[in-house]
Design a protein around this motif. Structure first.
Motif, PDB file in Angstrom:
ATOM      1  N   GLY A 104       0.784  -1.230   0.000  1.00 12.94           N
ATOM      2  CA  GLY A 104       0.000   0.000   0.000  1.00 12.94           C
ATOM      3  C   GLY A 104       0.809   1.268   0.000  1.00 12.94           C
ATOM      4  O   GLY A 104       0.243   2.367  -0.126  1.00 12.94           O
ATOM      5  N   HIS A 105       2.145   1.158   0.145  1.00 15.85           N
ATOM      6  CA  HIS A 105       3.021   2.327   0.165  1.00 15.85           C
ATOM      7  C   HIS A 105       3.786   2.461  -1.154  1.00 15.85           C
ATOM      8  O   HIS A 105       3.733   1.580  -2.013  1.00 15.85           O
ATOM      9  CB  HIS A 105       4.030   2.226   1.315  1.00 15.85           C
ATOM     10  N   GLY A 128       3.260  11.499   4.207  1.00 14.73           N
ATOM     11  CA  GLY A 128       2.270  12.505   4.553  1.00 14.73           C
ATOM     12  C   GLY A 128       2.865  13.654   5.348  1.00 14.73           C
ATOM     13  O   GLY A 128       2.234  14.710   5.492  1.00 14.73           O
ATOM     14  N   SER A 209      -6.583  -0.019  10.279  1.00 14.35           N
ATOM     15  CA  SER A 209      -6.792   1.392   9.997  1.00 14.35           C
ATOM     16  C   SER A 209      -8.068   1.576   9.187  1.00 14.35           C
ATOM     17  O   SER A 209      -8.625   0.610   8.657  1.00 14.35           O
ATOM     18  CB  SER A 209      -5.603   1.977   9.231  1.00 14.35           C
ATOM     19  N   GLY A 211     -10.311   4.398   6.362  1.00 11.34           N
ATOM     20  CA  GLY A 211     -10.268   5.535   5.447  1.00 11.34           C
ATOM     21  C   GLY A 211     -11.551   6.335   5.535  1.00 11.34           C
ATOM     22  O   GLY A 211     -12.372   6.125   6.424  1.00 11.34           O
ATOM     23  N   PRO A 245      -0.952  12.632  -0.263  1.00 13.04           N
ATOM     24  CA  PRO A 245      -0.812  11.185  -0.114  1.00 13.04           C
ATOM     25  C   PRO A 245      -2.100  10.541   0.382  1.00 13.04           C
ATOM     26  O   PRO A 245      -2.794  11.103   1.236  1.00 13.04           O
ATOM     27  CB  PRO A 245       0.305  11.058   0.930  1.00 13.04           C
ATOM     28  N   ALA A 246      -2.468   9.397  -0.173  1.00 10.56           N
ATOM     29  CA  ALA A 246      -3.619   8.575   0.214  1.00 10.56           C
ATOM     30  C   ALA A 246      -4.918   8.964  -0.478  1.00 10.56           C
ATOM     31  O   ALA A 246      -5.924   8.275  -0.315  1.00 10.56           O
ATOM     32  CB  ALA A 246      -3.843   8.553   1.725  1.00 10.56           C
ATOM     33  N   LYS A 248      -7.432   8.774  -3.320  1.00 12.73           N
ATOM     34  CA  LYS A 248      -7.656   7.821  -4.411  1.00 12.73           C
ATOM     35  C   LYS A 248      -8.846   8.195  -5.290  1.00 12.73           C
ATOM     36  O   LYS A 248      -9.134   7.501  -6.276  1.00 12.73           O
ATOM     37  CB  LYS A 248      -7.874   6.407  -3.846  1.00 12.73           C
ATOM     38  N   PHE A 303     -10.081   9.122   0.775  1.00 15.59           N
ATOM     39  CA  PHE A 303      -8.783   8.727   1.331  1.00 15.59           C
ATOM     40  C   PHE A 303      -8.797   7.246   1.676  1.00 15.59           C
ATOM     41  O   PHE A 303      -9.721   6.749   2.322  1.00 15.59           O
ATOM     42  CB  PHE A 303      -8.473   9.525   2.603  1.00 15.59           C
ATOM     43  N   LYS A 304      -7.746   6.560   1.243  1.00 14.74           N
ATOM     44  CA  LYS A 304      -7.639   5.141   1.566  1.00 14.74           C
ATOM     45  C   LYS A 304      -7.248   4.975   3.039  1.00 14.74           C
ATOM     46  O   LYS A 304      -6.725   5.911   3.676  1.00 14.74           O
ATOM     47  CB  LYS A 304      -6.602   4.474   0.664  1.00 14.74           C
ATOM     48  N   THR A 306      -4.953   4.105   6.141  1.00 13.89           N
ATOM     49  CA  THR A 306      -3.506   4.191   6.320  1.00 13.89           C
ATOM     50  C   THR A 306      -2.880   2.819   6.051  1.00 13.89           C
ATOM     51  O   THR A 306      -3.248   1.836   6.696  1.00 13.89           O
ATOM     52  CB  THR A 306      -3.169   4.617   7.763  1.00 13.89           C
ATOM     53  N   PRO A 307      -1.959   2.706   5.109  1.00 21.09           N
ATOM     54  CA  PRO A 307      -1.410   1.388   4.775  1.00 21.09           C
ATOM     55  C   PRO A 307      -0.458   0.809   5.830  1.00 21.09           C
ATOM     56  O   PRO A 307      -0.221  -0.396   5.842  1.00 21.09           O
ATOM     57  CB  PRO A 307      -0.693   1.622   3.449  1.00 21.09           C
TER      58      PRO A 307
END
Length: 359
Positions: A104-105, A128, A209, A211, A245-246, A248, A303-304, A306-307
């Motif tokens: 995921g990163h 982030g 986590s 989203g 970041p994050a 989508k 936002f997805k 947190t990976p």
């Protein structure tokens, strides 16, 4: 590496999550604009880490040091540069990640693109953490916009399916935007906010986590901002928002829901009201043909989750060329959406000021 944005008002972000400092250079700001650094700091504190139970435990002061661009409290024509020191890094938490990319990163894609020279600590330039200087730029731009009668505000629309009341796309006001910005947890309906916080806490307890969606509105935007095709209002805003970041997904107005409507349902009828041209509804979200219509600009960013999670996941060993398993350690947000709200505002403010300066 491209880390710049804008044509008239141009920003460039520098630094890495665990480098000595991060920062931003802003060029092309209108000259003679007062910048209240205390208000900038207040805005940045809304994003800062380690302030509550639902964010990372990494605590950073996030105090920007302005090194150029201001004279006697006003923009002077020189590029405005601000530096933010990184003071609370624990780089050893990321030792494994040099060889084992996190699902995921950007660890793997950065390793390939930069031939293994990427800074893997805390995500490096992909972290982030780099939204802190973006918030500095956004806070400056918001002050300039507000003197023009333009206000930018956002709230958490949903987390893990728990929904807040949406903004009224026709009549949302600057006062409503300010009211939600002053809340510790930025929602319009506090009961929904409590349920969201409980969902974040439950995910954190499981090492997981969540989203969610941030909804943003801009009031007071005049007709005519934006160009057709590639420099349209939505195009430029989407580019700025997707840099967070994050993120989508981004949708404007009724967004994907318009696909289920008839044209007679989706079209916003024009009316005169108090001598002004308005629309009865606002499915178009304040933009027609890439140009602002004078109605509130309304959009949402998805936002997805947190990976970085402590649940063990499948990954690979780059050095061994074989499959492996990884449980991510370190300090991470179980849900980044609450801290992302001011970041969305900041990105929108930078994009809108840039577009207005092109008119």
């Amino acid at each position: 590496m491209s880390s710049d944005f804008g044509k008239k008002v141009r920003i460039q972000i520098f630094g890495q999550s665990h480098s000595e400092a991060i920062g931003i250079v802003i060029d092309g700001l209108p000259v003679g604009e007062a910048v209240d650094l205390e208000e900038v700091q207040k805005f940045m504190e809304r994003r800062a880490p380690g302030r509550n139970a639902y964010s990372t435990s990494r605590k950073e002061g996030d105090v920007p040091r302005v090194v150029s661009g201001l004279f006697e409290g006003k923009t002077c024509g020189a590029p405005l540069c601000a530096v933010i020191e990184n003071t609370n890094t624990r780089s050893q938490d990321y030792d494994k990640l040099k060889d084992m990319p996190r699902p995921g990163h950007a660890d793997y894609t950065a390793w390939v693109k930069y031939d293994g020279c990427n800074d893997h600590r805390g995500g490096g330039h992909f972290s982030g953490r780099l939204t802190a200087p973006l918030c500095f730029a956004g806070a400056v731009c918001k002050q300039i916009l507000e003197r023009k009668g333009i206000h930018v505000g956002a709230h958490i629309l949903s987390i893990k399916g728990i929904k807040d009341a949406p903004f009224d796309a026709v009549s949302v006001s600057a006062e409503e935007l300010q009211a939600v910005a002053e809340k510790a947890f930025p929602v319009q309906t506090d009961v929904a906010g409590e349920a969201m916080q409980a969902a974040i806490a439950a995910a954190k307890a499981q090492g997981d986590s969540v989203g969610g969606i941030v909804e943003c509105a801009v009031t007071g935007l005049p007709v005519g901002a934006g160009e057709p095709m590639f420099d349209g209002l939505e195009s430029v805003l989407a580019q700025a928002i997707f840099a967070i970041p994050a993120v989508k997904g981004v949708e404007f107005g009724a967004g994907f829901a318009v696909a289920e409507l008839f044209g007679s349902e989706n079209n916003d009828d024009f009316i005169y009201e108090d001598g002004r041209v308005k629309t009865k509804t606002n499915h178009h979200g304040g933009a027609l043909g890439g140009i602002s219509s004078g109605m509130p600009l309304v959009f949402r960013a998805a936002f997805k989750p947190t990976p970085s999670i402590s649940i063990e996941q499948d990954t690979i060993s780059l050095s061994k060329g074989e499959n492996d398993r990884l449980a991510v350690t370190g300090r991470h947000d179980p849900g980044i959406v609450p801290r992302a709200v001011p970041v969305v505002e900041a990105a929108a403010a930078v994009a809108i000021l840039d577009l207005l300066c092109r008119m």
